[in-house]
Design an enzyme around this catalytic site. Sequence first.
Site, PDB file in Angstrom:
ATOM      1  CD  GLU A 588      -2.878   1.326   2.337  1.00 36.59           C
ATOM      2  OE1 GLU A 588      -2.756   0.426   3.149  1.00 36.59           O
ATOM      3  OE2 GLU A 588      -3.533   2.245   2.590  1.00 36.59           O
ATOM      4  CG  ASN A 643      -4.655   5.027   0.940  1.00 30.86           C
ATOM      5  OD1 ASN A 643      -5.714   4.162   1.390  1.00 30.86           O
ATOM      6  ND2 ASN A 643      -3.496   4.632   0.824  1.00 30.86           N
ATOM      7  CD  GLU A 675      -6.095   0.453   0.305  1.00 32.42           C
ATOM      8  OE1 GLU A 675      -6.304   1.190   1.516  1.00 32.42           O
ATOM      9  OE2 GLU A 675      -5.262  -0.534   0.633  1.00 32.42           O
ATOM     10  CG  ASP A 705      -8.838   2.253   3.416  1.00 32.72           C
ATOM     11  OD1 ASP A 705      -8.647   1.296   4.225  1.00 32.72           O
ATOM     12  OD2 ASP A 705      -7.958   3.089   2.944  1.00 32.72           O
ATOM     13  CD  GLU A 762      -6.452  -0.598   6.780  1.00 35.42           C
ATOM     14  OE1 GLU A 762      -5.606   0.156   6.257  1.00 35.42           O
ATOM     15  OE2 GLU A 762      -7.802  -0.322   7.027  1.00 35.42           O
TER      16      GLU A 762
HETATM   17  P1  C2E Z   1      -4.884   3.993   5.938  1.00 35.47           P
HETATM   18  O1  C2E Z   1      -5.236   4.009   4.282  1.00 35.47           O
HETATM   19  O2  C2E Z   1      -5.867   3.336   6.844  1.00 35.47           O
HETATM   20  O3  C2E Z   1      -3.518   3.478   5.876  1.00 35.47           O
HETATM   21  C1  C2E Z   1      -3.218   2.686   6.822  1.00 35.47           C
HETATM   22  C2  C2E Z   1      -2.660   3.521   8.006  1.00 35.47           C
HETATM   23  O4  C2E Z   1      -2.347   2.541   9.088  1.00 35.47           O
HETATM   24  C3  C2E Z   1      -1.263   4.047   7.854  1.00 35.47           C
HETATM   25  O5  C2E Z   1      -1.217   5.438   8.335  1.00 35.47           O
HETATM   26  C4  C2E Z   1      -0.203   3.158   8.266  1.00 35.47           C
HETATM   27  O6  C2E Z   1       1.116   3.884   8.561  1.00 35.47           O
HETATM   28  C5  C2E Z   1      -0.932   2.767   9.512  1.00 35.47           C
HETATM   29  N1  C2E Z   1      -0.439   1.617  10.062  1.00 35.47           N
HETATM   30  C6  C2E Z   1      -0.109   0.411   9.395  1.00 35.47           C
HETATM   31  N2  C2E Z   1       0.261  -0.709  10.075  1.00 35.47           N
HETATM   32  C7  C2E Z   1       0.089  -0.240  11.213  1.00 35.47           C
HETATM   33  C8  C2E Z   1      -0.185  -1.064  12.383  1.00 35.47           C
HETATM   34  O7  C2E Z   1       0.439  -2.337  12.647  1.00 35.47           O
HETATM   35  N3  C2E Z   1      -0.322  -0.280  13.627  1.00 35.47           N
HETATM   36  C9  C2E Z   1      -0.755   0.988  13.488  1.00 35.47           C
HETATM   37  N4  C2E Z   1      -1.101   1.710  14.676  1.00 35.47           N
HETATM   38  N5  C2E Z   1      -0.782   1.613  12.350  1.00 35.47           N
HETATM   39  C10 C2E Z   1      -0.322   1.094  11.476  1.00 35.47           C
HETATM   40  P2  C2E Z   1      -0.627   6.685   7.756  1.00 35.47           P
HETATM   41  O8  C2E Z   1       0.452   6.459   6.884  1.00 35.47           O
HETATM   42  O9  C2E Z   1      -0.266   7.564   8.843  1.00 35.47           O
HETATM   43  O10 C2E Z   1      -1.565   7.029   6.702  1.00 35.47           O
HETATM   44  C11 C2E Z   1      -2.992   7.493   7.634  1.00 35.47           C
HETATM   45  C12 C2E Z   1      -4.014   7.675   6.510  1.00 35.47           C
HETATM   46  O11 C2E Z   1      -3.719   8.559   5.690  1.00 35.47           O
HETATM   47  C13 C2E Z   1      -4.344   6.487   5.482  1.00 35.47           C
HETATM   48  O12 C2E Z   1      -5.203   5.686   6.092  1.00 35.47           O
HETATM   49  C14 C2E Z   1      -4.961   6.990   4.520  1.00 35.47           C
HETATM   50  O13 C2E Z   1      -6.073   7.176   4.453  1.00 35.47           O
HETATM   51  C15 C2E Z   1      -4.331   8.417   4.250  1.00 35.47           C
HETATM   52  N6  C2E Z   1      -3.198   8.393   3.321  1.00 35.47           N
HETATM   53  C16 C2E Z   1      -1.931   7.979   3.408  1.00 35.47           C
HETATM   54  N7  C2E Z   1      -1.446   8.079   2.180  1.00 35.47           N
HETATM   55  C17 C2E Z   1      -2.318   8.572   1.285  1.00 35.47           C
HETATM   56  C18 C2E Z   1      -2.209   9.090  -0.210  1.00 35.47           C
HETATM   57  O14 C2E Z   1      -1.248   8.985  -0.761  1.00 35.47           O
HETATM   58  N8  C2E Z   1      -3.451   9.531  -0.431  1.00 35.47           N
HETATM   59  C19 C2E Z   1      -4.540   9.597   0.193  1.00 35.47           C
HETATM   60  N9  C2E Z   1      -5.574  10.164  -0.482  1.00 35.47           N
HETATM   61  N10 C2E Z   1      -4.624   9.343   1.424  1.00 35.47           N
HETATM   62  C20 C2E Z   1      -3.402   8.912   2.151  1.00 35.47           C
HETATM   63 CA    CA Z   2      -5.560   2.824   2.781  1.00 42.60          CA
HETATM   64 CA    CA Z   3      -7.439   1.765   6.406  1.00 42.06          CA
END
Ligand code: C2E
Ligand code: CA
Ligand code: CA
Length: 821
Positions: A588, A643, A675, A705, A762
């Site tokens: 992802e 995403n 997603e 998602d 997730e």
């Molecule tokens: P998401 O799509 O639900 O992404 C998964 C989030 O869970 C990611 O946070 C990831 O770092 C975190 N994560 C993964 N494994 C674990 C785990 O074992 N424990 C915990 N506590 N967290 C874990 P992240 O990277 O901070 O991203 C947050 C949200 O930001 C994402 O949720 C997604 O909705 C959005 N996002 C990230 N990158 C993009 C992007 O390129 N475009 C868009 N539109 N949204 C993005």
């Molecule tokens: Ca996601």
């Molecule tokens: Ca998610």
Amino acid sequence: MTDEHAAWVLPLSGLVCWVSCHTTFGLLKQARESTGWAATAWLVATGSAAGAGIWSTHFIAMLGYNPPVAIGYDLRLTLASLGVAIAAASGAATLIRAAAGPATIIAGAIVLTAGIAAMHFAGMAGVRIPGLFVWDERLVAAALVSGAVLTCAALFVFLHRIGRYPRAIAATLLTGAIGSLHFLSMAAARAAPDPSMAVPDDGLARGALAAGIAAVMLAILAFSALTLFADHLRRANRALASHGAALRDSEERLALALDAGSDGLWDWNIDTGHVWLSDRCSTMLGYGPGELEGHVRTWRRLIHPDDEAKALDTLDAHLGGRSPVYEFEHRLRRKDGGWSWVLARGKVVQRDPLGRPGRMVGTHIDIGARKIAEEQIAHMARHDGLTGLANRTCFHDLLRRALQEVADDGGACALMCLDLDRFKIVNDTAGHMAGDELLRLVAARIAACIHPTDTVARLGGDEFAVLVKSHPTDEYLANLARMFIAAVGQPFVFDGQMIEIGLSVGIACAPQHGLAEQLLFSRADRALYRAKAEGRNNYRFFDTAMDAAIIQRHELERDLRKAFLGGGLQLHYQPQVRAHTGELVGFEALLRWSHAERGIIPPGEFIPLAEETGLIAQLGEWVLRTACAEATRWARPLKVAVNLSPREFQQDDLPELILGILSETGLPPERLEIEITETAIFADTNRALLVVRRLKEAGISLAMDDFGTGHASLATLQSFPFDKIKIDQSFVGQIEVNPQAAVIVRAVLGLGRSLGIRVVAEGVETMDQMRFLVAEQCEELQGHLFGRPQPIESFADAIAGAEVSRAAASAPNVVRMAFAS
Ligand code: C2E
Ligand code: CA
Ligand code: CA
């Protein structure tokens, strides 16, 4: 004949004759214009003047007559000749007073001529000479004819007003008549001496005759004076009459104006204090005609207290001569206790020699209707047409004034900004009519909560504001906000349909949050924004941290743009593995921003900011292109998940954009997974379905998602062709501690199986979580247990085909352990 008459006779007798004739016609004119006794008197005067004129003309001529014999006058016959002349002239005057036709003129002329002749011959009969007069009959006839013709002409000219001076011409003609008759008759007379006839001594001497003539002439002069006076009198009368008529006219007009007009008239004697009022003045104030006049000694008390001071000032300015007129609009107390608007206008019309005003007159004009119209216009300018509440202009005025008072006199006030939640959805779905009705009802509910001294305004759209002056304490304001929220939260029913909306409230207080209108508004707005952000149906007081937050946001936005353009953004990748085998299936892509001062900023913080500012479109396109390009470089055809935020998903040309990037980068569509969250779908379900179908047709797979956090239903899952469901990490993280979470995860897994949709868990962090999920037949796993999001280089080995346990440098032990056990 000439040698028998003295030279002075002709002019003198002519003059006397002309004057008397002129007088006669003047008197005749009076007689013709009078009636009754006055007419008779004037006729007698006319006859007398004419007779006297004829008689004196004759005898003046006789005085200058010197026949070759001694001459004397018989008293009785001489007097009789005067009587004959007067009688005949009176008769003629009486005849022609009534009519002016030719028959009357001829008759009058004959009577008058006959009178002149009779006088002449009677007079001649009274002349005593020693002998007899012998008459030449032809000359006598000529005298009579010429006299009659000229008299006729004179009367005609007079009666028909011939020429510019008819009286003078007529007098001249009549003089001619009398003169010709006299002198022709005299020429016809020849004295035949008879010495046997002695002149008796008892006759009048010449001197006595002269005295008589003089007396008669005086009488004529008196008549003449009388005509002049009568003329003057008549002219004055006529002027007076026309003046009187004008006066009557103007009086009538005034009465008419007072009666029919809408203006009241007043007349104030400043010395005595008495005021005369027209009836309209009374009726204007609901009194009967004349009823008010008894009250007017206290007229000042009729003026509305708010208008009194200014009215008296204006009046004083006029009384003191500083303004040319008094003019003022004010209210007057009506009989029923209400107030009537009048325009009072007045002017001092009398001043004493010292310039002190003595009397003043003026009008009262009823301007009630105009005032109502003006008030309506003013009301419209300051109120919202839909809800009847104060509008933005009015509210800003009131707020400015309230803040000024706080600044000047101390005290406090508060500004509350109110914003409806979900109103736009109602407006779009139920229609504008329902939207308008909803706003009206909301306005009424809000207005019902406030104190009378406070103000509610509709600033536009679904924005309302409240100015609280009554009790600006925190407790009162918090309570009021709760009341507003509760009132608006009660469901509305339209056409049997129930509509629920919410309300958010932001509160700022003066003086502690500021005394400037704009500042207070922006602070209440910030509090409102915060209330919305922290879950709707909420209220927040402004606090200074909000200012700091705002400033930070602005800075962040600026930095984000800079970072985006300057390459400060990168993509990290998090592995997704097959649950049973631990085999790497894809990554992802997750966006990272490493800020120069603040370090790594999580996407949860800057993606909403990018969405708000619109930067998200470019950002998302960059993510897609970068992720796709990256995936093409991988040794194995692993999947890459990208995403899309709700806002990105709404872009019109999204399918074209994605397909364009795929063909541009050369990534096969099967390797891309998009997603999206439920929120992206719910904004416009039909459109979302079309987009999703097009992406599916192109071979791109789709993942739902954060499943379980929103309102996604079975129905949505069924109608949308998702390839994957991602159970939200909040459930996964609770599996071990919260039995309910475990139930939900199990249910979602069952749901996926029955729909034939793969389920991904997730946020898997622990071995226990993993075991649970494997046992429940979850197909794919993602989480720190298998690798944190990292730059792709960290996963080079894993991509090359090595085991994830060996590739994931960050968590090698954990992964190995997970699959070893
Ligand atoms: P998401 O799509 O639900 O992404 C998964 C989030 O869970 C990611 O946070 C990831 O770092 C975190 N994560 C993964 N494994 C674990 C785990 O074992 N424990 C915990 N506590 N967290 C874990 P992240 O990277 O901070 O991203 C947050 C949200 O930001 C994402 O949720 C997604 O909705 C959005 N996002 C990230 N990158 C993009 C992007 O390129 N475009 C868009 N539109 N949204 C993005
Ligand atoms: Ca996601
Ligand atoms: Ca998610």
